[in-house]
Design a protein around this motif. Sequence first.
Motif, mmCIF file in Angstrom:
data_model
loop_
_atom_site.group_PDB
_atom_site.id
_atom_site.type_symbol
_atom_site.label_atom_id
_atom_site.label_comp_id
_atom_site.label_asym_id
_atom_site.label_seq_id
_atom_site.Cartn_x
_atom_site.Cartn_y
_atom_site.Cartn_z
ATOM 1 N N ALA A 138 0.708 -0.971 -0.137
ATOM 2 C CA ALA A 138 -0.147 0.170 0.151
ATOM 3 C C ALA A 138 0.904 1.249 0.056
ATOM 4 O O ALA A 138 1.879 1.357 0.812
ATOM 5 C CB ALA A 138 -0.826 0.206 1.206
ATOM 6 N N ILE A 139 0.599 2.343 -0.923
ATOM 7 C CA ILE A 139 1.369 3.339 -1.060
ATOM 8 C C ILE A 139 0.518 4.472 -0.656
ATOM 9 O O ILE A 139 -0.762 4.552 -1.290
ATOM 10 C CB ILE A 139 1.785 3.575 -2.439
ATOM 11 N N VAL A 140 0.906 5.506 0.116
ATOM 12 C CA VAL A 140 0.084 6.824 0.257
ATOM 13 C C VAL A 140 0.995 8.004 -0.021
ATOM 14 O O VAL A 140 2.255 8.040 0.500
ATOM 15 C CB VAL A 140 -0.095 6.970 1.914
ATOM 16 N N ASN A 141 0.607 8.817 -1.072
ATOM 17 C CA ASN A 141 1.361 9.933 -1.524
ATOM 18 C C ASN A 141 0.911 11.078 -0.644
ATOM 19 O O ASN A 141 -0.512 11.286 -0.159
ATOM 20 C CB ASN A 141 1.352 10.281 -2.933
ATOM 21 N N THR A 142 1.608 12.078 -0.294
ATOM 22 C CA THR A 142 1.241 13.265 0.149
ATOM 23 C C THR A 142 1.026 14.236 -0.923
ATOM 24 O O THR A 142 1.987 14.770 -1.541
ATOM 25 C CB THR A 142 2.286 13.908 1.475
ATOM 26 N N ALA A 143 -0.221 14.674 -0.935
ATOM 27 C CA ALA A 143 -0.580 15.652 -1.840
ATOM 28 C C ALA A 143 -0.683 17.094 -1.206
ATOM 29 O O ALA A 143 -0.016 17.123 -0.202
ATOM 30 C CB ALA A 143 -1.752 15.157 -2.636
ATOM 31 N N SER A 144 -1.947 17.579 -1.380
ATOM 32 C CA SER A 144 -2.339 18.970 -0.666
ATOM 33 C C SER A 144 -3.405 19.453 -0.998
ATOM 34 O O SER A 144 -3.980 19.068 -2.026
ATOM 35 C CB SER A 144 -1.023 19.993 -0.835
ATOM 36 N N GLU A 145 -3.841 20.269 -0.190
ATOM 37 C CA GLU A 145 -5.177 21.062 -0.493
ATOM 38 C C GLU A 145 -5.011 21.695 -1.816
ATOM 39 O O GLU A 145 -5.802 21.958 -2.646
ATOM 40 C CB GLU A 145 -5.352 22.158 0.631
ATOM 41 N N ALA A 146 -3.716 22.214 -2.030
ATOM 42 C CA ALA A 146 -3.098 23.010 -3.177
ATOM 43 C C ALA A 146 -3.211 21.976 -4.342
ATOM 44 O O ALA A 146 -3.118 22.285 -5.486
ATOM 45 C CB ALA A 146 -1.987 23.531 -3.127
ATOM 46 N N GLY A 147 -3.519 20.535 -4.086
ATOM 47 C CA GLY A 147 -3.568 19.660 -5.294
ATOM 48 C C GLY A 147 -5.161 19.615 -5.919
ATOM 49 O O GLY A 147 -5.366 18.838 -6.846
ATOM 50 N N LEU A 148 -6.210 20.110 -5.048
ATOM 51 C CA LEU A 148 -7.460 19.882 -5.346
ATOM 52 C C LEU A 148 -8.361 21.427 -5.780
ATOM 53 O O LEU A 148 -9.017 21.556 -6.583
ATOM 54 C CB LEU A 148 -8.031 19.765 -4.097
ATOM 55 N N VAL A 149 -7.460 22.369 -5.195
ATOM 56 C CA VAL A 149 -7.800 23.919 -5.642
ATOM 57 C C VAL A 149 -6.654 24.742 -6.033
ATOM 58 O O VAL A 149 -5.582 24.318 -5.644
ATOM 59 C CB VAL A 149 -8.815 24.697 -4.833
ATOM 60 N N GLY A 150 -6.741 25.812 -6.963
ATOM 61 C CA GLY A 150 -5.770 26.610 -7.107
ATOM 62 C C GLY A 150 -5.614 27.573 -5.839
ATOM 63 O O GLY A 150 -6.617 27.818 -5.071
ATOM 64 N N MET A 151 -4.352 28.131 -5.635
ATOM 65 C CA MET A 151 -3.901 28.975 -4.859
ATOM 66 C C MET A 151 -3.097 29.912 -5.272
ATOM 67 O O MET A 151 -1.935 29.599 -5.678
ATOM 68 C CB MET A 151 -3.154 28.171 -3.493
ATOM 69 N N GLY A 152 -3.454 31.257 -5.115
ATOM 70 C CA GLY A 152 -2.775 32.419 -5.704
ATOM 71 C C GLY A 152 -1.195 32.310 -5.105
ATOM 72 O O GLY A 152 -1.425 32.555 -3.920
ATOM 73 N N GLY A 153 -0.231 32.846 -5.928
ATOM 74 C CA GLY A 153 0.848 32.773 -5.581
ATOM 75 C C GLY A 153 1.661 31.582 -5.483
ATOM 76 O O GLY A 153 2.704 31.345 -4.820
ATOM 77 N N LEU A 154 0.866 30.423 -5.624
ATOM 78 C CA LEU A 154 1.680 29.184 -5.482
ATOM 79 C C LEU A 154 1.675 28.281 -6.573
ATOM 80 O O LEU A 154 1.331 27.015 -6.441
ATOM 81 C CB LEU A 154 1.045 28.588 -4.304
ATOM 82 N N SER A 155 1.707 28.706 -7.814
ATOM 83 C CA SER A 155 1.725 28.090 -9.123
ATOM 84 C C SER A 155 2.422 26.895 -9.418
ATOM 85 O O SER A 155 1.774 25.701 -9.508
ATOM 86 C CB SER A 155 1.726 28.905 -10.279
ATOM 87 N N SER A 156 3.670 26.766 -9.076
ATOM 88 C CA SER A 156 4.503 25.660 -9.140
ATOM 89 C C SER A 156 4.021 24.392 -8.126
ATOM 90 O O SER A 156 3.692 23.521 -8.477
ATOM 91 C CB SER A 156 5.814 25.873 -8.972
ATOM 92 N N TYR A 157 3.817 24.835 -6.996
ATOM 93 C CA TYR A 157 3.525 24.310 -5.608
ATOM 94 C C TYR A 157 2.076 23.571 -6.111
ATOM 95 O O TYR A 157 1.644 22.463 -5.963
ATOM 96 C CB TYR A 157 3.177 24.942 -4.638
ATOM 97 N N SER A 158 1.133 24.325 -6.566
ATOM 98 C CA SER A 158 -0.201 23.730 -6.913
ATOM 99 C C SER A 158 -0.267 22.765 -8.026
ATOM 100 O O SER A 158 -0.858 21.695 -8.283
ATOM 101 C CB SER A 158 -1.181 25.013 -7.281
ATOM 102 N N ALA A 159 0.530 23.256 -9.130
ATOM 103 C CA ALA A 159 0.875 22.174 -10.102
ATOM 104 C C ALA A 159 1.311 20.927 -9.695
ATOM 105 O O ALA A 159 1.032 19.673 -10.225
ATOM 106 C CB ALA A 159 1.643 22.753 -11.315
ATOM 107 N N SER A 160 2.415 21.053 -9.104
ATOM 108 C CA SER A 160 3.020 19.648 -8.405
ATOM 109 C C SER A 160 2.077 18.863 -7.731
ATOM 110 O O SER A 160 2.121 17.782 -7.920
ATOM 111 C CB SER A 160 4.465 20.134 -7.700
ATOM 112 N N LYS A 161 1.259 19.481 -6.944
ATOM 113 C CA LYS A 161 0.283 18.894 -6.145
ATOM 114 C C LYS A 161 -0.801 18.326 -6.812
ATOM 115 O O LYS A 161 -1.322 17.263 -6.468
ATOM 116 C CB LYS A 161 -0.233 19.472 -4.783
ATOM 117 N N HIS A 162 -1.332 19.030 -7.907
ATOM 118 C CA HIS A 162 -2.381 18.326 -8.679
ATOM 119 C C HIS A 162 -1.733 17.158 -9.620
ATOM 120 O O HIS A 162 -2.411 16.331 -9.687
ATOM 121 C CB HIS A 162 -2.687 19.311 -9.730
#
Length: 258
Positions: A138-162
């Motif tokens: 079983a594998i669990v990856n850590t995504a983020s809230e920023a992987g579910l919605v956009g967050m101003g100022g965090l484009s690279s982070y949000s892209a990575s988590k999506h």
Amino acid sequence: TTSRFQGKTAVVTGAGSGIGRASALRFAEEGANVVVADVVEETGRETVRLIEEGGGNATFVDVDVSDSESVQRMVDTAVDTYGSLDFAHNNAGILTGFAEVTDVAEEQWDKLLDVNLKGVWTCMKAELPVMEAQGSGAIVNTASEAGLVGMGGLSSYSASKHGVVGLTKTVGLEYASREIRVNAVAPGPTNTNIQSSVGGSGGNPESMPFDTSAMVDVPMDRVAEPEEIAGAVVFLCSSDASYITGHTLPVDGGQAAD
Ligand code: NAD
């Protein structure tokens, strides 16, 4: 706590701090042997010490998740030391300063995607063959809230988590019929050391021309403690989650429901 993971082995990346340390401690509490992987040796070794102090078994491995050779060493260490690799929490991640998309430097973009997205791929690429040979995992990856919605100022982070969310769905499907489950957690704001890395690179959300309130606006009116994320990680690894794969579980005080 129960010992439901007795005799099992877990690898946790980014296990020297925050969510990864909490997850490593929780796996050990539940009886698993833990491979503590981090790019910072001192804090990683401190996690091992805390596990051993609690009567558990742990080994440190110096890993940069963006470097596939060091990731292969991590997986080899799990198998050589403990004889199996049952669970993996691919959690290491970084957050660089807040900036509008046109102000993101190319090196910053590359570095962030290398660690947060490529780093999850390198880990799964090394972990999956071992789990498949065993016939379980079983594998669990850590995504983020920023992987579910956009967050101003965090484009690279949000892209990575999506990206982590998409990778989790796809690899979950690829292995669904092979006794290997792949899921992710999407933490909301959590009390760890990651925010200091934002401050460290000069970003200040207060001074940004866009709304950063999504990051702190939580229906439960508080941030998470890392142990609350770890609880979801061990759930997703446990047999209680035996019919769950390919999904990302928000652990966010209700944020994604808002
Ligand atoms: P943290 O900074 O406290 O811990 C991250 C750990 O990862 C550190 O020990 C660091 O040394 C390690 N690390 C960094 N780069 C690495 C690399 N290349 N290889 C191996 N290890 C590396 O942060 P945290 O908040 O515990 O972050 C863990 C994960 O949770 C990250 O993926 C982060 O994006 C995610 N996350 C955090 C929050 C939050 O609010 N804290 C919210 C959502 C998602």
